[in-house]
Design an enzyme around this catalytic site. Structure first.
Site, PDB file in Angstrom:
ATOM      1  CD  GLU A 199       0.576   2.501 -11.203  1.00 44.55           C
ATOM      2  OE1 GLU A 199       1.712   3.032 -11.255  1.00 44.55           O
ATOM      3  OE2 GLU A 199      -0.463   3.164 -11.038  1.00 44.55           O
ATOM      4  N   GLY A 222      -2.382   4.928  -8.719  1.00 46.66           N
ATOM      5  CA  GLY A 222      -3.698   5.521  -8.944  1.00 46.66           C
ATOM      6  C   GLY A 222      -3.860   6.850  -8.219  1.00 46.66           C
ATOM      7  CD  GLU A 232      -2.959   5.714 -13.032  1.00 55.90           C
ATOM      8  OE1 GLU A 232      -3.304   4.973 -12.084  1.00 55.90           O
ATOM      9  OE2 GLU A 232      -2.912   5.335 -14.220  1.00 55.90           O
ATOM     10  CB  ALA A 256      -5.286   0.681  -7.191  1.00 58.39           C
TER      11      ALA A 256
HETATM   12  N1  3HC Z   1      -2.994  -1.119  -1.395  1.00 65.36           N
HETATM   13  C1  3HC Z   1      -3.261  -1.875  -0.320  1.00 65.36           C
HETATM   14  N2  3HC Z   1      -2.547  -1.830   0.817  1.00 65.36           N
HETATM   15  C2  3HC Z   1      -1.528  -0.965   0.849  1.00 65.36           C
HETATM   16  C3  3HC Z   1      -1.197  -0.142  -0.230  1.00 65.36           C
HETATM   17  C4  3HC Z   1      -1.991  -0.238  -1.413  1.00 65.36           C
HETATM   18  N3  3HC Z   1      -1.760   0.519  -2.484  1.00 65.36           N
HETATM   19  N4  3HC Z   1      -0.132   0.614   0.107  1.00 65.36           N
HETATM   20  C5  3HC Z   1       0.187   0.267   1.368  1.00 65.36           C
HETATM   21  N5  3HC Z   1      -0.662  -0.684   1.810  1.00 65.36           N
HETATM   22  C6  3HC Z   1      -0.703  -1.280   3.158  1.00 65.36           C
HETATM   23  C7  3HC Z   1       0.544  -2.080   3.467  1.00 65.36           C
HETATM   24  O1  3HC Z   1       0.398  -3.410   3.045  1.00 65.36           O
HETATM   25  C8  3HC Z   1       0.608  -1.966   4.967  1.00 65.36           C
HETATM   26  O2  3HC Z   1      -0.328  -2.854   5.511  1.00 65.36           O
HETATM   27  P1  3HC Z   1      -0.039  -3.586   6.896  1.00 65.36           P
HETATM   28  O3  3HC Z   1       0.138  -2.488   7.912  1.00 65.36           O
HETATM   29  O4  3HC Z   1      -1.221  -4.441   7.100  1.00 65.36           O
HETATM   30  O5  3HC Z   1       1.228  -4.347   6.685  1.00 65.36           O
HETATM   31  C9  3HC Z   1       0.102  -0.560   5.231  1.00 65.36           C
HETATM   32  O6  3HC Z   1      -0.666  -0.207   4.082  1.00 65.36           O
HETATM   33  C10 3HC Z   1       1.188   0.481   5.425  1.00 65.36           C
HETATM   34  O7  3HC Z   1       2.100   0.357   4.340  1.00 65.36           O
HETATM   35  P2  3HC Z   1       3.670   0.463   4.545  1.00 65.36           P
HETATM   36  O8  3HC Z   1       4.082  -0.401   5.679  1.00 65.36           O
HETATM   37  O9  3HC Z   1       4.293   0.236   3.227  1.00 65.36           O
HETATM   38  O10 3HC Z   1       3.766   1.987   5.015  1.00 65.36           O
HETATM   39  P3  3HC Z   1       4.879   3.065   4.695  1.00 65.36           P
HETATM   40  O11 3HC Z   1       4.434   4.275   5.400  1.00 65.36           O
HETATM   41  O12 3HC Z   1       6.236   2.501   4.941  1.00 65.36           O
HETATM   42  O13 3HC Z   1       4.800   3.316   3.102  1.00 65.36           O
HETATM   43  C11 3HC Z   1       3.728   3.773   1.000  1.00 65.36           C
HETATM   44  C12 3HC Z   1       3.664   3.904   2.546  1.00 65.36           C
HETATM   45  C13 3HC Z   1       4.906   4.553   0.465  1.00 65.36           C
HETATM   46  C14 3HC Z   1       2.422   4.294   0.444  1.00 65.36           C
HETATM   47  C15 3HC Z   1       3.918   2.280   0.644  1.00 65.36           C
HETATM   48  O14 3HC Z   1       2.961   1.521   1.348  1.00 65.36           O
HETATM   49  C16 3HC Z   1       3.763   1.964  -0.799  1.00 65.36           C
HETATM   50  O15 3HC Z   1       4.682   2.121  -1.552  1.00 65.36           O
HETATM   51  N6  3HC Z   1       2.580   1.454  -1.211  1.00 65.36           N
HETATM   52  C17 3HC Z   1       2.337   0.945  -2.520  1.00 65.36           C
HETATM   53  C18 3HC Z   1       2.178   2.044  -3.533  1.00 65.36           C
HETATM   54  C19 3HC Z   1       1.847   1.451  -4.877  1.00 65.36           C
HETATM   55  O16 3HC Z   1       2.492   0.565  -5.389  1.00 65.36           O
HETATM   56  N7  3HC Z   1       0.777   1.992  -5.480  1.00 65.36           N
HETATM   57  C20 3HC Z   1       0.342   1.559  -6.741  1.00 65.36           C
HETATM   58  C21 3HC Z   1      -0.831   0.659  -6.561  1.00 65.36           C
HETATM   59  S1  3HC Z   1      -1.368  -0.041  -8.088  1.00 65.36           S
HETATM   60  C22 3HC Z   1      -2.319   1.167  -8.772  1.00 65.36           C
HETATM   61  O17 3HC Z   1      -2.455   2.236  -8.239  1.00 65.36           O
HETATM   62  C23 3HC Z   1      -3.007   0.791 -10.031  1.00 65.36           C
HETATM   63  C24 3HC Z   1      -3.583   1.948 -10.743  1.00 65.36           C
HETATM   64  O18 3HC Z   1      -2.694   2.368 -11.751  1.00 65.36           O
HETATM   65  C25 3HC Z   1      -4.892   1.612 -11.357  1.00 65.36           C
END
Ligand code: 3HC
Ligand code: NAI
Length: 716
Positions: free
Chosen positions: A127, A104, A107, A63
């Site tokens: 999450e 997500g 998922e 997400a």
């Molecule tokens: N949403 C919004 N922005 C995100 C994002 C996300 N899920 N994941 C990464 N970004 C953004 C970062 O903030 C960053 O932005 P910036 O360049 O402006 O600083 C950019 O994308 C690149 O991210 P990273 O610097 O972290 O890039 P990496 O290549 O090092 O890592 C990654 C990539 C492994 C995907 C890492 O970004 C990550 O772990 N992201 C979060 C994953 C996460 O927690 N997902 C769960 C979201 S909640 C969800 O899905 C709810 C659902 O159950 C309904």
């Protein structure tokens, strides 16, 4: 159809591709585009099967966290709806995953009927690290695919699962070499050709049968995670959701998951953990250091001094595969330092977290010397000799002569002026502070201290190096104690005054521990050792301003020969071989005696007062640091405290927590405390006052963009 999702028809297979860089986050546009693409493909007679895939570096990072809390544009489908539509398709849907499928994103893949992944892919439901539960069916579909115990492990830890393990667990159907989309198209066609029955995760029941009606599984799991999850709501909520999967029909389980997801999304804990996520990414962005600043390659390193810090720092390089030369005054000192390094690695091997082979490789990357000549090739040198300015200048002068001209010379000093150290060299632009925290091989924080002359290249290279060696680097300016210890001092100081006024060490430690810190100030002092600080205070005694309040409690403890855990006695007493602090009547009597000597009538100090008196001055000092331009963002200070001092992530760091409490509330209490006690450190920071008057918080501040730090304009 939106630009965020594209569709191509490959001979009857609709390949639906997420096109939303950088991580194919499942934001409003992607969800709308995906729903439309699925509906179109499932009702298109020219399409027999579907493949869902990502573009760029990954399948999907989940997400879009930045959209959380924002109302979606009218008509935007919820992610669970999109995934349910996919799963309900009568035509086979194959997920072609590469890079990452997270949250997500995973998922979404779980809603597909088959999951293929490229080698090297990693999947996770992270999450929990954002203070929420998976909210698009993940807690219900995953247990049905892999069973309850494995699902508990994956969902509650949030850890990355490599493709091969995900295949073994049953999250993935296959790991393929070569083009994963091609493989998915082939699999989809084969399913159509052979009429393979569609397998929907939501309809699977077998794996649940083995745990149904066994509440003890969940009770035990909650028990075993209680230490790790102390204070956090989300891990327990994840267990609740998985328990619902075990006991309720799918539709009821998903309703329960949704209800918990929505509740947690609005919680302060989740706001704090999302703040932490973005703060960690912001911290690498230095306003006046362009992103494309050319970096100096760091292929070899050197560490000067192999004591407590030097040894740990050398381990960081070796663990990251970077050859490191350790320099000491004598072979004896080297042998001693190396023996400790080997012992530390051996302990990790004994715990099963490192192989003997890897330990040998790492030790093989560490070479030793007593000659400056052997440092000529190092790209980066980190000095960790005794904390003495004359000695540091002597060492830097020698390094300047011995090292190649473009080598970066860094100091691990915890209190000294990096500019003065740089003045001993002809390359002040290549001098910087790298303040590691103890134990340096474990603690993730590096305060990188920018000197007046540190070049953009030096800063960028060291910030990158922090990441390479597995640390979180925060760039700070020069001041007494830098960011972390300067704030720590403000808090420790009030704790000692509270002792004089009526509190006891155990009471203060309990309040701070319950707030979520790993330990209170007194247990922390005993762990670190009390004698070093005592010696420093003795040296400072002659120059201490007479008008400032000074508590002698810590000195009096040391006068009894109580230096903390190493003497089995400090603020607390310790049974030999044990690290458990036990309140000691000797200390309590001494504290009462000091109160009397200083004319205090001991009073009942409430827990609330302890929290306010310790934590608000800490925030106040953070405000001063911001105003002085010693850190560019309030969120950088939060990162320092989360990684250097274990400030609870579910509170987002002290500055974020301050916004939750309300800056005005903190300002009002600080003003009152200052009126009551008159202490300089309780005087509200001008920035705190201005924010309180404007009804703003630290989160409303702009980044301090001007340099050199310390002379920039006020951020508000
Ligand atoms: N949403 C919004 N922005 C995100 C994002 C996300 N899920 N994941 C990464 N970004 C953004 C970062 O903030 C960053 O932005 P910036 O360049 O402006 O600083 C950019 O994308 C690149 O991210 P990273 O610097 O972290 O890039 P990496 O290549 O090092 O890592 C990654 C990539 C492994 C995907 C890492 O970004 C990550 O772990 N992201 C979060 C994953 C996460 O927690 N997902 C769960 C979201 S909640 C969800 O899905 C709810 C659902 O159950 C309904
Ligand atoms: P230490 O006393 O454990 O180690 C210092 C080492 O430097 C000794 O092994 C000594 O032999 C060596 N040394 C002395 N003079 C030298 C020289 N001329 N050339 C080469 N080696 C020399 O000290 P510690 O605790 O490791 O501290 C080192 C530095 O790290 C200090 O600047 C300290 O302020 C800083 N620091 C210490 C922290 C801690 O918790 N101990 C935390 C963060 C920074």
């Amino acid at each position: 159809m939106s630009d965020a999702v594209t569709v191509t028809n490959r001979d009857g297979v609709a390949v639906i591709t997420l096109q939303s860089p950088p991580v194919n986050g499942l934001g409003f546009a992607v969800r709308t585009g995906l729903q439309a693409a699925i509906e179109a493909a499932t009702s298109d007679d020219a399409v027999d099967a579907l493949v869902v895939t990502g573009s760029g570096k990954m399948f999907s990072g989940g997400a879009d966290i930045s959209e959380f809390g924002q109302p979606p544009p009218p008509g935007t489908p919820h992610l669970p709806t999109v995934i349910d539509t996919i799963e309900a398709s009568e035509k086979p849907v194959v997920a072609a995953i590469h890079g990452f499928a997270l949250g997500g994103g995973l998922e979404l893949a779980l809603g597909c009927h088959v999951r293929l992944a490229a080698a090297g892919t990693r999947v996770a439901l992270p999450e929990v690290t954002l203070g929420i539960v998976p909210g698009a069916g993940g807690t219900q579909r995953l247990p049905r695919l892999i069973g309850i115990p494995a699902a508990l492990d994956v969902i509650v830890s949030g850890n990355m699962v490599p493709a091969t393990r995900a295949r073994t667990l049953g999250i993935l159907d296959d790991v393929v070499d070569g083009d994963v989309v091609e493989a998915a198209v082939r699999r989809a066609r084969q399913m159509v050709r052979e009429g393979t029955p569609i397998r929907r995760a939501s309809a699977l029941e077998d794996r649940l049968a083995e745990t149904r009606g066994k509440p003890e599984i969940f009770a035990e799991f909650r028990q075993t995670m209680s230490r790790r999850a102390r204070g956090f709501e989300a891990p327990y909520a994840c267990v609740d959701c998985i328990e619902a999967a075990a006991n309720l029909p799918y539709a009821e389980g998903t309703a329960r998951e949704r209800e918990i997801f929505v509740r947690l999304l609005a919680s302060d804990q989740s706001k704090a953990q999302r703040h932490a996520f973005f703060a960690e990414r912001q911290v690498a962005k230095i306003p006046d250091v362009p992103k494309d600043t050319p970096l100096l390659p760091v292929k070899t390193a050197a560490v000067i001094g192999c004591g407590t810090m030097g040894g740990g720092i050398a381990m960081n390089f070796a663990s990251a595969g970077i050859p490191v030369t350790v320099f000491e005054v004598s072979q004896e000192a080297l042998d001693k330092g190396l023996a400790i390094i080997a012992k530390n690695y051996a302990a990790t091997v004994a715990k099963g977290r490192l192989s003997q082979e890897e330990m040998d490789t790492r030790l093989g990357l560490i070479s030793t010397t007593v000659s400056y000549d052997d440092l000529a090739d190092a790209d980066v040198v980190i000095e960790a000799v005794f904390e003495d300015m004359d000695l540091k200048k002597e060492v830097f002068g020698k390094l300047d002569t011995a090292c190649k001209p473009d080598a970066i010379l860094a100091s691990n000093t915890s209190t000294l002026d990096v500019d003065e150290i740089a003045s001993a060299t002809r390359r002040p632009d290549k001098v910087i502070g790298t303040h590691f925290f103890s134990p340096a091989n474990v603690m993730k924080l590096m305060e990188n201290v920018r000197g007046a002359a540190s070049s953009a290249q030096t800063i960028a290279t060291i910030m990158k190096l922090s990441k390479t060696i597995g640390k979180v680097g925060v760039l700070v300016g020069i001041c007494d104690g830098f960011v972390g210890n300067r704030m720590l001092y403000a808090y420790r100081r009030q704790a000692d005054f509270l002792l004089e006024e009526g509190a006891l060490p155990h009471q203060i430690d309990t309040v701070i521990y319950d707030f979520g810190m790993p330990m209170g100030p007194y247990a922390m002092g005993d762990l670190a050792g009390l004698d070093v600080g005592w010696r420093i205070r003795q040296r400072q005694a002659a120059t201490r301003p007479a008008h400032l309040r000074y508590s002698t409690v810590a000195d009096r403890i040391c006068e009894l020969g109580r230096f903390g855990q190493k003497t089995n006695a400090g603020w607390f007493r310790y049974e030999p071989g044990s690290r458990t602090p036990i309140p000691d009547p000797v200390v309590n009597d001494l504290v009462s005696q000091i109160s009397a000597e200083n004319g205090f009538t001991r009073r009942q100090v409430s827990d609330q007062e302890i929290l306010e008196r310790c934590m608000y001055p800490l925030v106040n000092e953070g405000a001063k640091i911001l105003e002085e331009g010693l850190a560019p963002r309030a969120s950088d200070i939060d990162v320092v405290w989360m990684y250097g001092y274990g400030f609870p992530r579910y509170r987002g760091g002290p500055m974020f927590w301050a916004d939750l409490v309300g800056v005005k509330t903190i300002y009002d209490v600080m003003s009152r405390l200052h009126d009551e006690h008159g202490d300089y450190w309780l005087e509200p920071a001008p920035l705190l006052k201005r924010l309180a008057e404007q009804g703003k918080g630290f989160g409303d501040l702009d980044v301090v963009a001007s340099f050199p730090w310390g002379s920039g304009p006020s951020p508000v």
